[in-house]
Design a protein around this motif. Structure first.
Motif, PDB file in Angstrom:
ATOM      1  N   ASP A 191       0.824  -1.205   0.000  1.00 17.87           N
ATOM      2  CA  ASP A 191       0.000   0.000   0.000  1.00 17.87           C
ATOM      3  C   ASP A 191       0.859   1.256   0.000  1.00 17.87           C
ATOM      4  OD1 ASP A 191      -2.648  -1.185   0.099  1.00 17.87           O
ATOM      5  OD2 ASP A 191      -2.083  -1.890   2.092  1.00 17.87           O
ATOM      6  N   TYR A 192       1.904   1.234   0.832  1.00 22.19           N
ATOM      7  CA  TYR A 192       2.754   2.425   0.941  1.00 22.19           C
ATOM      8  C   TYR A 192       4.215   1.999   1.078  1.00 22.19           C
ATOM      9  CZ  TYR A 192      -1.720   4.516   2.264  1.00 22.19           C
ATOM     10  OH  TYR A 192      -3.028   4.923   2.282  1.00 22.19           O
ATOM     11  N   VAL A 193       5.092   2.841   0.576  1.00 22.91           N
ATOM     12  CA  VAL A 193       6.529   2.738   0.830  1.00 22.91           C
ATOM     13  C   VAL A 193       6.992   4.105   1.310  1.00 22.91           C
ATOM     14  CG1 VAL A 193       8.803   2.532  -0.262  1.00 22.91           C
ATOM     15  CG2 VAL A 193       7.027   0.844  -0.767  1.00 22.91           C
ATOM     16  N   VAL A 194       7.795   4.098   2.372  1.00 24.01           N
ATOM     17  CA  VAL A 194       8.314   5.343   2.937  1.00 24.01           C
ATOM     18  C   VAL A 194       9.790   5.461   2.592  1.00 24.01           C
ATOM     19  CG1 VAL A 194       8.752   6.646   5.046  1.00 24.01           C
ATOM     20  CG2 VAL A 194       6.631   5.313   4.801  1.00 24.01           C
ATOM     21  N   ARG A 195      10.150   6.555   1.938  1.00 26.03           N
ATOM     22  CA  ARG A 195      11.538   6.815   1.565  1.00 26.03           C
ATOM     23  C   ARG A 195      12.138   7.804   2.560  1.00 26.03           C
ATOM     24  NH1 ARG A 195      11.868   8.728  -4.407  1.00 26.03           N
ATOM     25  NH2 ARG A 195      10.304  10.245  -3.721  1.00 26.03           N
ATOM     26  N   GLY A 196      13.367   7.519   3.013  1.00 24.41           N
ATOM     27  CA  GLY A 196      14.028   8.431   3.939  1.00 24.41           C
ATOM     28  C   GLY A 196      13.656   8.163   5.380  1.00 24.41           C
ATOM     29  N   GLU A 197      14.073   9.061   6.266  1.00 22.17           N
ATOM     30  CA  GLU A 197      13.797   8.893   7.696  1.00 22.17           C
ATOM     31  C   GLU A 197      12.289   8.946   7.947  1.00 22.17           C
ATOM     32  OE1 GLU A 197      17.583  10.653  10.028  1.00 22.17           O
ATOM     33  OE2 GLU A 197      16.515  12.137   8.835  1.00 22.17           O
ATOM     34  N   ALA A 198      11.806   8.058   8.814  1.00 21.57           N
ATOM     35  CA  ALA A 198      10.354   7.864   8.943  1.00 21.57           C
ATOM     36  C   ALA A 198       9.789   8.274  10.301  1.00 21.57           C
ATOM     37  CB  ALA A 198      10.008   6.409   8.675  1.00 21.57           C
ATOM     38  N   GLU A 199      10.627   8.794  11.204  1.00 19.29           N
ATOM     39  CA  GLU A 199      10.117   9.085  12.551  1.00 19.29           C
ATOM     40  C   GLU A 199       8.995  10.120  12.543  1.00 19.29           C
ATOM     41  OE1 GLU A 199      13.880   6.983  13.259  1.00 19.29           O
ATOM     42  OE2 GLU A 199      13.318   8.631  11.923  1.00 19.29           O
ATOM     43  N   LYS A 200       9.041  11.057  11.622  1.00 16.35           N
ATOM     44  CA  LYS A 200       7.949  12.016  11.478  1.00 16.35           C
ATOM     45  C   LYS A 200       6.967  11.578  10.384  1.00 16.35           C
ATOM     46  CE  LYS A 200      10.025  16.349  13.107  1.00 16.35           C
ATOM     47  NZ  LYS A 200      10.364  17.755  12.726  1.00 16.35           N
ATOM     48  N   THR A 201       7.494  11.000   9.335  1.00 17.67           N
ATOM     49  CA  THR A 201       6.670  10.622   8.194  1.00 17.67           C
ATOM     50  C   THR A 201       5.649   9.547   8.549  1.00 17.67           C
ATOM     51  OG1 THR A 201       8.454  11.160   6.650  1.00 17.67           O
ATOM     52  CG2 THR A 201       6.747   9.660   5.859  1.00 17.67           C
ATOM     53  N   PHE A 202       6.079   8.515   9.274  1.00 11.16           N
ATOM     54  CA  PHE A 202       5.194   7.389   9.538  1.00 11.16           C
ATOM     55  C   PHE A 202       3.965   7.786  10.378  1.00 11.16           C
ATOM     56  CE2 PHE A 202       4.361   3.177  11.679  1.00 11.16           C
ATOM     57  CZ  PHE A 202       3.811   2.580  10.554  1.00 11.16           C
ATOM     58  N   PRO A 203       4.125   8.552  11.459  1.00 10.81           N
ATOM     59  CA  PRO A 203       2.920   8.982  12.188  1.00 10.81           C
ATOM     60  C   PRO A 203       1.976   9.812  11.319  1.00 10.81           C
ATOM     61  CG  PRO A 203       4.856   9.265  13.565  1.00 10.81           C
ATOM     62  CD  PRO A 203       5.355   8.933  12.195  1.00 10.81           C
ATOM     63  N   ALA A 204       2.549  10.680  10.463  1.00 13.11           N
ATOM     64  CA  ALA A 204       1.701  11.480   9.574  1.00 13.11           C
ATOM     65  C   ALA A 204       0.960  10.586   8.578  1.00 13.11           C
ATOM     66  CB  ALA A 204       2.551  12.511   8.832  1.00 13.11           C
ATOM     67  N   LEU A 205       1.639   9.547   8.088  1.00 15.24           N
ATOM     68  CA  LEU A 205       0.989   8.598   7.182  1.00 15.24           C
ATOM     69  C   LEU A 205      -0.141   7.866   7.894  1.00 15.24           C
ATOM     70  CD1 LEU A 205       0.756   6.916   4.596  1.00 15.24           C
ATOM     71  CD2 LEU A 205       2.615   5.468   5.479  1.00 15.24           C
ATOM     72  N   LEU A 206       0.096   7.434   9.131  1.00 17.98           N
ATOM     73  CA  LEU A 206      -0.937   6.721   9.882  1.00 17.98           C
ATOM     74  C   LEU A 206      -2.171   7.594  10.098  1.00 17.98           C
ATOM     75  CD1 LEU A 206       1.131   4.806  12.596  1.00 17.98           C
ATOM     76  CD2 LEU A 206       0.206   3.937  10.440  1.00 17.98           C
ATOM     77  N   ALA A 207      -1.955   8.888  10.284  1.00 21.26           N
ATOM     78  CA  ALA A 207      -3.094   9.797  10.459  1.00 21.26           C
ATOM     79  C   ALA A 207      -3.958   9.823   9.200  1.00 21.26           C
ATOM     80  CB  ALA A 207      -2.597  11.191  10.800  1.00 21.26           C
ATOM     81  N   HIS A 208      -3.319   9.818   8.028  1.00 17.60           N
ATOM     82  CA  HIS A 208      -4.075   9.778   6.766  1.00 17.60           C
ATOM     83  C   HIS A 208      -4.804   8.449   6.615  1.00 17.60           C
ATOM     84  CE1 HIS A 208      -3.220  13.511   4.606  1.00 17.60           C
ATOM     85  NE2 HIS A 208      -1.987  13.476   5.121  1.00 17.60           N
ATOM     86  N   VAL A 209      -4.145   7.357   6.967  1.00 16.91           N
ATOM     87  CA  VAL A 209      -4.780   6.049   6.869  1.00 16.91           C
ATOM     88  C   VAL A 209      -6.031   6.008   7.754  1.00 16.91           C
ATOM     89  CG1 VAL A 209      -4.509   3.582   7.369  1.00 16.91           C
ATOM     90  CG2 VAL A 209      -2.647   4.839   6.249  1.00 16.91           C
ATOM     91  N   GLU A 210      -5.902   6.551   8.954  1.00 17.43           N
ATOM     92  CA  GLU A 210      -7.030   6.563   9.883  1.00 17.43           C
ATOM     93  C   GLU A 210      -8.194   7.388   9.335  1.00 17.43           C
ATOM     94  OE1 GLU A 210      -7.586   6.886  14.688  1.00 17.43           O
ATOM     95  OE2 GLU A 210      -6.263   8.330  13.719  1.00 17.43           O
ATOM     96  N   ARG A 211      -7.878   8.505   8.668  1.00 15.59           N
ATOM     97  CA  ARG A 211      -8.926   9.371   8.125  1.00 15.59           C
ATOM     98  C   ARG A 211      -9.432   8.887   6.768  1.00 15.59           C
ATOM     99  NH1 ARG A 211      -5.244  13.552   9.796  1.00 15.59           N
ATOM    100  NH2 ARG A 211      -4.628  13.816   7.616  1.00 15.59           N
ATOM    101  N   GLY A 212      -8.664   7.991   6.152  1.00 19.55           N
ATOM    102  CA  GLY A 212      -9.036   7.528   4.819  1.00 19.55           C
ATOM    103  C   GLY A 212      -8.741   8.538   3.741  1.00 19.55           C
ATOM    104  N   THR A 213      -7.716   9.375   3.938  1.00 20.01           N
ATOM    105  CA  THR A 213      -7.349  10.408   2.971  1.00 20.01           C
ATOM    106  C   THR A 213      -6.012  10.077   2.324  1.00 20.01           C
ATOM    107  OG1 THR A 213      -6.351  11.701   4.776  1.00 20.01           O
ATOM    108  CG2 THR A 213      -8.635  12.211   4.156  1.00 20.01           C
ATOM    109  N   ALA A 214      -5.762  10.660   1.169  1.00 20.77           N
ATOM    110  CA  ALA A 214      -4.505  10.428   0.454  1.00 20.77           C
ATOM    111  C   ALA A 214      -3.368  11.202   1.118  1.00 20.77           C
ATOM    112  CB  ALA A 214      -4.640  10.851  -1.005  1.00 20.77           C
ATOM    113  N   PRO A 215      -2.203  10.569   1.310  1.00 18.84           N
ATOM    114  CA  PRO A 215      -1.079  11.241   1.986  1.00 18.84           C
ATOM    115  C   PRO A 215      -0.263  12.107   1.036  1.00 18.84           C
ATOM    116  CG  PRO A 215      -0.470   8.998   1.516  1.00 18.84           C
ATOM    117  CD  PRO A 215      -1.881   9.165   1.012  1.00 18.84           C
ATOM    118  N   ALA A 216      -0.923  12.929   0.242  1.00 18.39           N
ATOM    119  CA  ALA A 216      -0.208  13.704  -0.771  1.00 18.39           C
ATOM    120  C   ALA A 216       0.736  14.731  -0.167  1.00 18.39           C
ATOM    121  CB  ALA A 216      -1.226  14.409  -1.677  1.00 18.39           C
ATOM    122  N   ASP A 217       0.485  15.117   1.091  1.00 19.50           N
ATOM    123  CA  ASP A 217       1.297  16.149   1.715  1.00 19.50           C
ATOM    124  C   ASP A 217       2.411  15.585   2.597  1.00 19.50           C
ATOM    125  OD1 ASP A 217      -0.504  15.098   3.555  1.00 19.50           O
ATOM    126  OD2 ASP A 217      -0.516  16.930   4.761  1.00 19.50           O
TER     127      ASP A 217
END
Length: 492
Positions: A46-72
């Protein structure tokens, strides 16, 4: 069925059994173009995270929870219908002081409840730094380990020690593995002294630069660092220059000797295959390898690999002008070559540097070194007569078992060679001590030392080889015991 790697195979099987489960991959093999290639060629990710993920991964999870695209969310690869979209990677690096201390509670519970628990030796894995401070200035030509995140950052010694303290007290484990690519030099001031002053009998692993001083190696030993991986990839200064290592062959041998003195297990590989190297760069060293049998050998002689992100890869003008994805990947992926070119980390290229008989001899000499090491000793001690003489005991495999006694100017000169000196510098130091020795006399004496295997010669530099302590090797163990002559100052 399309072949995939272990991680992607696991994700595919999870998706087959539970299509509702969200699959995410990240890590060093997802850096740069590799992450996007991995995502677009595996629809079950579903997703691949490039680079350091300590900030990216929580932000991605928030989009998954809301059902929105993580374009930002920087660095995220996601699906837009049937199209793989790759967001731009984050600019800058994460301040490492913000990294949370690892939580191993669930892992420890699983270990203790496992039927194979008695066969597992758990260790604490900690991170004090990211990036490489040497690579920021001089990127070693063969190294691609830091990918696109070379910038060096390290936690304060106080923060790192606090994290280790909490983990040791909570889990009652004393083996500590640091994953830092290189030790922060600040830790010799604000971390290692804290460890040395503690009452814990820790065993710590660290990757270090190879040009450490004797005092720094002694501090590592006092701080219970029992296992080091220094960047000792060659003993020839010219080849080390091709690597851009910033160290000489003699200095590398000196570090090996001091690791022996202070009972540090010293792990490394002898690398070859650099564009521009010559046979004579290796034959000169190989002629001297039998003299090093009392020092810890490399794990083996290994031809370098062409790694993505390394200067060899990024700049074909350095010698590897032709490359293709390493052949091993055809056993893992069934993908077009142009996709593999973006996906993989290792590449095949025509062999550079030494080949044939010289290459074979190097491999064999390293193997002979490893076989001889457990029963080889070469150490010196002060004369028992109370004078300034030096006594050198030679118990190396393949050498005559004998004792050398050096007196007067020869003893003074050999003490100077402990640091590594040229003939002119040695003559100058002896003159300062009141010994005025003709240069040709000094040269003849040094040539005899070389013939007896008591010194290593790297260009014009001559380095004494005997240790000041003798380590007893326990087969299969990373614990070293000192015996024989007194340990160097700073080692109990």
């Amino acid at each position: 069925m399309r072949r995939v790697s272990y991680g992607t195979a696991l994700a595919r099987e999870i998706k087959r059994i539970r299509p509702d489960v969200v699959t995410v991959l990240g890590g060093s093999n997802c850096d740069g173009v590799m992450g996007h290639a991995l995502h677009r060629n595996h629809p079950f990710l579903d997703y691949v995270v490039r680079g350091e993920a300590e900030k990216t991964f929580p932000a991605l999870l928030a989009h998954v929870e809301r059902g929105t695209a993580p374009a930002d969310v920087p660095g995220v690869c996601s699906w837009d219908g049937g199209t793989s979209r790759a967001n731009r990677e984050a600019q800058g690096t994460l301040p490492i002081r913000l990294l949370p201390s690892p939580d191993y509670d669930a892992w420890r519970e699983d270990i203790e409840s496992s039927p194979v628990a008695e066969f597992v030796e758990p260790k604490l894995v900690v991170e004090g730094a990211r990036g490489c401070w040497w690579g920021e200035k001089h990127h070693c030509t063969f190294c691609g380990l830091n990918g696109s995140l070379m910038e060096f950052r390290s936690k304060s010694g106080e923060q790192l020690w606090s994290e280790i303290t909490r983990l040791v007290e909570r889990h009652k484990l004393l083996d500590v593995i640091t994953v830092d690519n290189i030790i922060s030099m600040d830790y010799f001031r604000d971390f290692l002294p804290r460890v040395a002053d503690s009452s814990w009998d820790l065993r710590i692993h660290y990757e270090v630069k190879s040009n450490l001083s004797r005092e720094q190696i002694a501090l590592l030993a006092r701080a219970r660092v029992t296992h080091v991986q220094p960047g000792i990839e060659s003993l020839n200064s010219r080849v080390l220059g091709l690597m851009d290592k910033g160290v000489s062959g003699a200095r590398n041998v000196r570090t090996m000797r001091e690791c022996e003195n202070y009972a540090l297990t010293c792990v490394r590989n002898y690398l070859y295959g650099f564009p521009g190297e010559r046979d004579e760069d290796y034959t000169d060293v190989m002629d001297q390898l039998p003299a090093l049998r009392h020092l810890q050998p490399p794990n083996g002689a290994t031809r370098i690999a062409l790694e993505r992100f390394s200067p060899h890869f990024m700049n074909p003008a350095l010698g590897f002008t032709t490359r293709r994805p390493a052949d091993i990947y055809r056993h893992v992926y069934q993908l077009p070559m142009e996709e593999l070119a973006d996906l993989v980390f290792l590449f095949d290229a025509p062999a550079a540097g030494i080949r044939g008989e010289v290459e074979q001899r190097l491999v064999e000499e390293i193997d002979r070194w490893a076989a001889a090491y457990p029963s080889s000793r070469l150490f010196l001690e002060p004369s028992a007569d109370g004078d300034d003489a030096l006594v050198i005991h030679d118990e190396r495999q393949g050498w005559p078992q004998r004792t050398h006694r050096l007196t007067h100017w020869q003893a003074a000169a050999f003490r100077e060679l402990d640091h590594g000196r040229t003939l002119l510098a040695l003559r100058r130091h002896l003159a300062g001590a009141g010994y005025h020795i003709p240069l040709d006399t000094l040269d003849g004496w040094c040539r005899q030392l070389l013939a007896d295997g008591l010194v290593f010669r790297d260009g014009e530099t001559i380095l004494a080889l005997p240790t000041q302590a003798v380590a007893v090797r326990a087969p299969g163990q990373d614990i070293w015991l000192r015996t024989g002559s007194p340990a160097p100052e700073g080692v109990a």
